[in-house]
Design an enzyme around this catalytic site. Structure first.
Site, PDB file in Angstrom:
ATOM      1  N   LEU A   1      43.500  33.454  40.722  1.00 26.91           N
ATOM      2  CA  LEU A   1      42.194  34.114  40.570  1.00 26.91           C
ATOM      3  C   LEU A   1      42.286  35.582  40.980  1.00 26.91           C
ATOM      4  O   LEU A   1      43.230  35.997  41.643  1.00 26.91           O
ATOM      5  CB  LEU A   1      41.155  33.377  41.421  1.00 26.91           C
ATOM      6  CG  LEU A   1      40.997  31.880  41.123  1.00 26.91           C
ATOM      7  CD1 LEU A   1      39.959  31.259  42.047  1.00 26.91           C
ATOM      8  CD2 LEU A   1      40.615  31.638  39.674  1.00 26.91           C
ATOM      9  N   PRO A   2      41.257  36.391  40.615  1.00 28.32           N
ATOM     10  CA  PRO A   2      41.373  37.830  40.878  1.00 28.32           C
ATOM     11  C   PRO A   2      41.468  38.204  42.362  1.00 28.32           C
ATOM     12  O   PRO A   2      42.351  38.980  42.740  1.00 28.32           O
ATOM     13  CB  PRO A   2      40.098  38.408  40.247  1.00 28.32           C
ATOM     14  CG  PRO A   2      39.677  37.403  39.218  1.00 28.32           C
ATOM     15  CD  PRO A   2      40.108  36.068  39.761  1.00 28.32           C
TER      16      PRO A   2
ATOM     17  N   LYS B   1      43.974  47.626  44.149  1.00 29.59           N
ATOM     18  CA  LYS B   1      43.524  46.493  44.979  1.00 29.59           C
ATOM     19  C   LYS B   1      44.611  46.105  45.983  1.00 29.59           C
ATOM     20  O   LYS B   1      44.333  45.938  47.179  1.00 29.59           O
ATOM     21  CB  LYS B   1      43.208  45.279  44.085  1.00 29.59           C
ATOM     22  CG  LYS B   1      42.737  44.054  44.861  1.00 29.59           C
ATOM     23  CD  LYS B   1      42.760  42.765  44.047  1.00 29.59           C
ATOM     24  CE  LYS B   1      44.126  42.127  44.064  1.00 29.59           C
ATOM     25  NZ  LYS B   1      44.165  40.740  43.596  1.00 29.59           N
TER      26      LYS B   1
ATOM     27  N   LYS C   1      53.969  40.026  49.945  1.00 28.62           N
ATOM     28  CA  LYS C   1      53.541  40.571  48.641  1.00 28.62           C
ATOM     29  C   LYS C   1      53.010  42.003  48.796  1.00 28.62           C
ATOM     30  O   LYS C   1      53.367  42.884  48.006  1.00 28.62           O
ATOM     31  CB  LYS C   1      52.477  39.642  48.055  1.00 28.62           C
ATOM     32  CG  LYS C   1      51.697  40.173  46.880  1.00 28.62           C
ATOM     33  CD  LYS C   1      52.509  40.221  45.611  1.00 28.62           C
ATOM     34  CE  LYS C   1      51.693  40.869  44.487  1.00 28.62           C
ATOM     35  NZ  LYS C   1      52.467  41.070  43.282  1.00 28.62           N
TER      36      LYS C   1
HETATM   37  P1  NAD Z   1      42.945  37.995  35.146  1.00 26.68           P
HETATM   38  O1  NAD Z   1      41.697  38.748  35.461  1.00 26.68           O
HETATM   39  O2  NAD Z   1      43.623  38.216  33.833  1.00 26.68           O
HETATM   40  O3  NAD Z   1      42.679  36.406  35.277  1.00 26.68           O
HETATM   41  C1  NAD Z   1      41.865  35.824  36.260  1.00 26.68           C
HETATM   42  C2  NAD Z   1      41.215  34.599  35.613  1.00 26.68           C
HETATM   43  O4  NAD Z   1      40.503  33.882  36.620  1.00 26.68           O
HETATM   44  C3  NAD Z   1      40.193  34.946  34.526  1.00 26.68           C
HETATM   45  O5  NAD Z   1      40.541  34.270  33.326  1.00 26.68           O
HETATM   46  C4  NAD Z   1      38.861  34.458  35.095  1.00 26.68           C
HETATM   47  O6  NAD Z   1      37.973  33.967  34.107  1.00 26.68           O
HETATM   48  C5  NAD Z   1      39.325  33.341  36.005  1.00 26.68           C
HETATM   49  N1  NAD Z   1      38.378  32.976  37.053  1.00 26.68           N
HETATM   50  C6  NAD Z   1      37.743  33.774  37.954  1.00 26.68           C
HETATM   51  N2  NAD Z   1      36.970  33.043  38.784  1.00 26.68           N
HETATM   52  C7  NAD Z   1      37.113  31.734  38.393  1.00 26.68           C
HETATM   53  C8  NAD Z   1      36.597  30.501  38.842  1.00 26.68           C
HETATM   54  N3  NAD Z   1      35.741  30.419  39.871  1.00 26.68           N
HETATM   55  N4  NAD Z   1      36.967  29.378  38.209  1.00 26.68           N
HETATM   56  C9  NAD Z   1      37.830  29.419  37.163  1.00 26.68           C
HETATM   57  N5  NAD Z   1      38.372  30.560  36.674  1.00 26.68           N
HETATM   58  C10 NAD Z   1      38.016  31.698  37.288  1.00 26.68           C
HETATM   59  O7  NAD Z   1      43.956  38.311  36.351  1.00 26.68           O
HETATM   60  P2  NAD Z   1      45.551  38.169  36.356  1.00 26.68           P
HETATM   61  O8  NAD Z   1      46.171  39.416  35.872  1.00 26.68           O
HETATM   62  O9  NAD Z   1      45.924  36.859  35.756  1.00 26.68           O
HETATM   63  O10 NAD Z   1      45.817  38.142  37.947  1.00 26.68           O
HETATM   64  C11 NAD Z   1      45.503  37.008  38.743  1.00 26.68           C
HETATM   65  C12 NAD Z   1      46.022  37.252  40.148  1.00 26.68           C
HETATM   66  O11 NAD Z   1      47.439  37.496  40.098  1.00 26.68           O
HETATM   67  C13 NAD Z   1      45.390  38.476  40.834  1.00 26.68           C
HETATM   68  O12 NAD Z   1      45.169  38.177  42.184  1.00 26.68           O
HETATM   69  C14 NAD Z   1      46.457  39.569  40.657  1.00 26.68           C
HETATM   70  O13 NAD Z   1      46.388  40.554  41.681  1.00 26.68           O
HETATM   71  C15 NAD Z   1      47.733  38.751  40.722  1.00 26.68           C
HETATM   72  N6  NAD Z   1      48.901  39.342  40.041  1.00 26.68           N
HETATM   73  C16 NAD Z   1      48.766  39.895  38.807  1.00 26.68           C
HETATM   74  C17 NAD Z   1      49.885  40.444  38.190  1.00 26.68           C
HETATM   75  C18 NAD Z   1      49.793  41.083  36.807  1.00 26.68           C
HETATM   76  O14 NAD Z   1      50.760  41.735  36.384  1.00 26.68           O
HETATM   77  N7  NAD Z   1      48.691  40.908  36.081  1.00 26.68           N
HETATM   78  C19 NAD Z   1      51.137  40.402  38.826  1.00 26.68           C
HETATM   79  C20 NAD Z   1      51.243  39.795  40.066  1.00 26.68           C
HETATM   80  C21 NAD Z   1      50.110  39.258  40.675  1.00 26.68           C
END
Ligand code: NAD
Length: 297
Positions: free
Chosen positions: A65-66, A246, A171
């Site tokens: 999740l975000p 973030k 991280k």
């Molecule tokens: P994203 O915004 O693409 O995906 C998050 C998903 O969570 C969305 O589809 C949203 O609808 C869903 N969501 C939110 N609240 C919810 C709930 N209560 N129930 C069900 N679904 C819910 O984000 P992302 O890029 O996939 O990143 C996710 C996490 O991974 C973040 O914490 C980010 O910092 C971390 N991260 C991202 C990357 C990257 O390159 N994108 C790399 C490493 C770590």
């Protein structure tokens, strides 16, 4: 093969859940966006009308999740999953969130007889798709060992960093260093360009010299020096400036808690916050390169 519930099917969670399906697990997926669910169901996952039904009977519950507020509300909020997950199941939260939320959620779940590890990742969307992520795990040795076969289906390097929250600390340390390296590499390349150097030649020189680092080697921020990187694709795809900002905020919170000095991290946080504020939040983080141009593009 295990019964797994996967919650949060965004840029990272979607391909991670797909890799679990491809490894032969029974995977029930849930996201607030129906389209995100449909695309993983099309790969062989199942779904249920609500998240509580999805986690019932699951051996492993994985969330991606975000931010911390989403994780806390999912597990501990009104009718949170703490009321629906089977005792003895293992929750793996792979979101990048603050250590305090990890400890709060972990201790509430543990009290209810549910196991928990924090397992944030490094490797980006490319690593999530290829199944080559690095996982940094915080939690007990036993929970780490139980999670490892599942994490192996989504990643290549699985580290046990320490107790609850240690994965998140590892991280933010890594991403703070990454931000400093990206800003420094951008600054050095722009200095060379301003003084008449070809950025490809300068990159080759520094790659064979003591300035060599990951951002220069595999993620060059100067357009058209490397192929298949966001800088050569108008800074699209990759790791968003908003997400780096973030993570740098989380690093600063962590530094305040431990009264650590992080002057380079603080400068990097301000640079990325300024860059995001200038309308670049949705671009890849290597676009910080443009900030060091005499006129930002
Ligand atoms: P994203 O915004 O693409 O995906 C998050 C998903 O969570 C969305 O589809 C949203 O609808 C869903 N969501 C939110 N609240 C919810 C709930 N209560 N129930 C069900 N679904 C819910 O984000 P992302 O890029 O996939 O990143 C996710 C996490 O991974 C973040 O914490 C980010 O910092 C971390 N991260 C991202 C990357 C990257 O390159 N994108 C790399 C490493 C770590």
């Amino acid at each position: 093969m295990a019964n797994i519930a996967f919650i949060g099917l965004g840029n990272m969670g979607g391909p991670m859940a797909t890799n679990l399906v491809n490894a032969g697990h029974q995977v029930c997926v849930f996201d607030l966006f129906p389209q995100a669910v449909e695309s993983v169901v099309a790969q062989g996952a199942t779904t249920k009308p609500d998240v509580a039904a999805c986690v019932a009977g699951a051996d492993f519950i994985i969330s991606m999740l975000p931010a911390g507020k989403h994780v806390e509300s999912l597990y501990l909020g009104d009718n949170g999953l703490i009321n629906h997950i089977a005792k003895g199941a293992l929750v793996i939260d792979s979101s990048t969130i603050d250590k305090e939320t990890v400890i709060k959620v972990a201790s509430a779940l543990n009290t209810a007889g549910i196991n928990f590890i924090d397992a944030p990742v490094s490797g980006g969307v490319g690593g999530a798709t290829a199944g080559t992520l690095s996982f940094m795990v915080g939690g007990s040795e036993q929970d780490f060992n139980n999670a490892k076969p599942v994490l192996d289906n989504m990643g290549k390097n699985i580290f046990h960093a320490g107790d609850h929250g240690a994965g998140q600390v590892a991280k933010v340390c890594n991403n703070m260093l990454l931000a400093v390296l990206m800003a420094g590499t951008s600054e050095a390349l722009q200095l060379g360009i301003s003084n008449g150097l070809d950025p490809k030649v300068l990159s080759e020189i520094m790659l064979q010299s003591s300035g060599k680092n990951w951002t220069l080697e595999v993620y060059n921020p100067c357009p058209n020096v490397s192929e298949n990187v966001p800088s050569s694709n108008n800074y699209e795809g990759g790791f968003m400036v908003d997400l780096m900002a973030k993570d740098l905020g989380l690093a600063m919170d962590t530094a305040v808690q431990s009264q650590s000095s992080t002057p380079m991290g603080a400068l990097a946080r301000n640079l990325f916050a300024l860059h995001a504020g200038a309308g670049n939040g949705g671009k890849d983080f290597s676009s910080i390169f443009n900030m060091f141009n005499k006129v930002e593009k």
